[in-house]
Enzyme design. Sequence first.
Site, PDB file in Angstrom:
ATOM      1  N   LYS A  96       0.840  -1.201   0.000  1.00 42.85           N
ATOM      2  CA  LYS A  96       0.000   0.000   0.000  1.00 42.85           C
ATOM      3  C   LYS A  96       0.876   1.253   0.000  1.00 42.85           C
ATOM      4  O   LYS A  96       0.597   2.225  -0.701  1.00 42.85           O
ATOM      5  CB  LYS A  96      -0.949  -0.021   1.212  1.00 42.85           C
ATOM      6  CG  LYS A  96      -2.039  -1.076   1.069  1.00 42.85           C
ATOM      7  CD  LYS A  96      -2.881  -1.303   2.314  1.00 42.85           C
ATOM      8  CE  LYS A  96      -3.851  -2.463   2.048  1.00 42.85           C
ATOM      9  NZ  LYS A  96      -4.741  -2.780   3.177  1.00 42.85           N
ATOM     10  N   GLN A 138      -4.819  -1.770   9.310  1.00 43.52           N
ATOM     11  CA  GLN A 138      -4.719  -3.092   8.681  1.00 43.52           C
ATOM     12  C   GLN A 138      -5.302  -4.155   9.609  1.00 43.52           C
ATOM     13  O   GLN A 138      -4.981  -4.211  10.792  1.00 43.52           O
ATOM     14  CB  GLN A 138      -3.236  -3.392   8.359  1.00 43.52           C
ATOM     15  CG  GLN A 138      -3.012  -4.642   7.541  1.00 43.52           C
ATOM     16  CD  GLN A 138      -3.614  -4.559   6.134  1.00 43.52           C
ATOM     17  OE1 GLN A 138      -3.681  -3.493   5.536  1.00 43.52           O
ATOM     18  NE2 GLN A 138      -4.046  -5.691   5.613  1.00 43.52           N
ATOM     19  N   ASP A 183     -11.204   2.266   3.488  1.00 44.12           N
ATOM     20  CA  ASP A 183     -11.586   0.857   3.316  1.00 44.12           C
ATOM     21  C   ASP A 183     -13.090   0.728   3.106  1.00 44.12           C
ATOM     22  O   ASP A 183     -13.570  -0.324   2.684  1.00 44.12           O
ATOM     23  CB  ASP A 183     -11.238   0.052   4.583  1.00 44.12           C
ATOM     24  CG  ASP A 183      -9.815  -0.480   4.590  1.00 44.12           C
ATOM     25  OD1 ASP A 183      -9.342  -0.896   3.519  1.00 44.12           O
ATOM     26  OD2 ASP A 183      -9.204  -0.494   5.674  1.00 44.12           O
TER      27      ASP A 183
HETATM   28  N1  GUN Z   1      -6.950  -7.101   5.875  1.00 49.24           N
HETATM   29  C1  GUN Z   1      -7.235  -7.878   4.804  1.00 49.24           C
HETATM   30  N2  GUN Z   1      -7.795  -7.121   3.835  1.00 49.24           N
HETATM   31  C2  GUN Z   1      -7.862  -5.861   4.303  1.00 49.24           C
HETATM   32  C3  GUN Z   1      -8.328  -4.649   3.747  1.00 49.24           C
HETATM   33  O1  GUN Z   1      -8.828  -4.566   2.619  1.00 49.24           O
HETATM   34  N3  GUN Z   1      -8.206  -3.557   4.562  1.00 49.24           N
HETATM   35  C4  GUN Z   1      -7.699  -3.613   5.806  1.00 49.24           C
HETATM   36  N4  GUN Z   1      -7.636  -2.496   6.522  1.00 49.24           N
HETATM   37  N5  GUN Z   1      -7.242  -4.738   6.344  1.00 49.24           N
HETATM   38  C5  GUN Z   1      -7.330  -5.859   5.585  1.00 49.24           C
END
Ligand code: GUN
Length: 286
Positions: A52, A96, A119
């Site tokens: 990211k 995350q 998200d």
């Molecule tokens: N963990 C697995 N997929 C995601 C996601 O799309 N966003 C976040 N914040 N954590 C994750």
Amino acid sequence: MYQVLDGKLVSQSVKDRVRVRAAAHNAKGEEITLAVIIVGDDPASRVYVNNKKKACEYVGFRSLEYALPASTTQEELIELIHELNERRDVHGILCQLPVPKHIDDKAVIAAIDPKKDVDAFSEINVGKILIGKYDLLPCTPAGVMELLDYYDIKVEGRNCVVIGRSNIVGKPMAVLLMHANGTVTVTHKKTRHLREVTNKADILVSSVGRAKFVTADMVKEGAVVVDVGMNRDENGKLCGDVVFDEVAPKCSYITPVPGGVGPMTIAMLMQNTLKAFEIQQSDYEG
Ligand code: GUN
């Protein structure tokens, strides 16, 4: 003959679109900023967070990383989120997942200002998605829709089957397919006769998170198969939910893992962050 849905290619085009817009903002002295919080040292989460950050760099965003120890309390984490909510120079916030067990992820998600919730996991954003009045879309389902759109795969009127009903993927995926006028069935652990259901799918999206779950006998001839799974096989190699080699010959289109949905998720996160920035900017300008 099947065609591979190339997530690398399509995610690149999404990121390039974002990059052009970010450059225009940067030229006006505006810096788009994504704050990424990671709690603990889960290796998979570390890889996702690094990817990211890399994508932020590529599109021209500033990323702020908050790497907190696994011992961080829920209160400490939420206090950080509140601080980031207040900062005008932070436009997107994500924590995350998963977070360590002593932290309630629902409380964490609820603490994020919905305008900065890139998200799109918060109650407000989930509700907006359900009624079709959204600004921010959850990245993985949005990435799947973008992929289908790029290859001109029509959803309208087709039988769409989603395997898995998580808040992050399965449920919002079903909603987006419904918005696109698909006829949607959501299956899960308790579904009886799963194979009979999946065999009716024109578009099959698997998000169970189990290696080798989707086999050729579950797939209709000519189906579009989208594999959201991110698993490790017995040799520790990254793999999806679908047994690609046996399923692919039956498909019209199929996503690979890696290189399918994964890169799309990150590209859509960049798109959401840009959108969040632009909305906040117009709010401030009032
Ligand atoms: N963990 C697995 N997929 C995601 C996601 O799309 N966003 C976040 N914040 N954590 C994750």
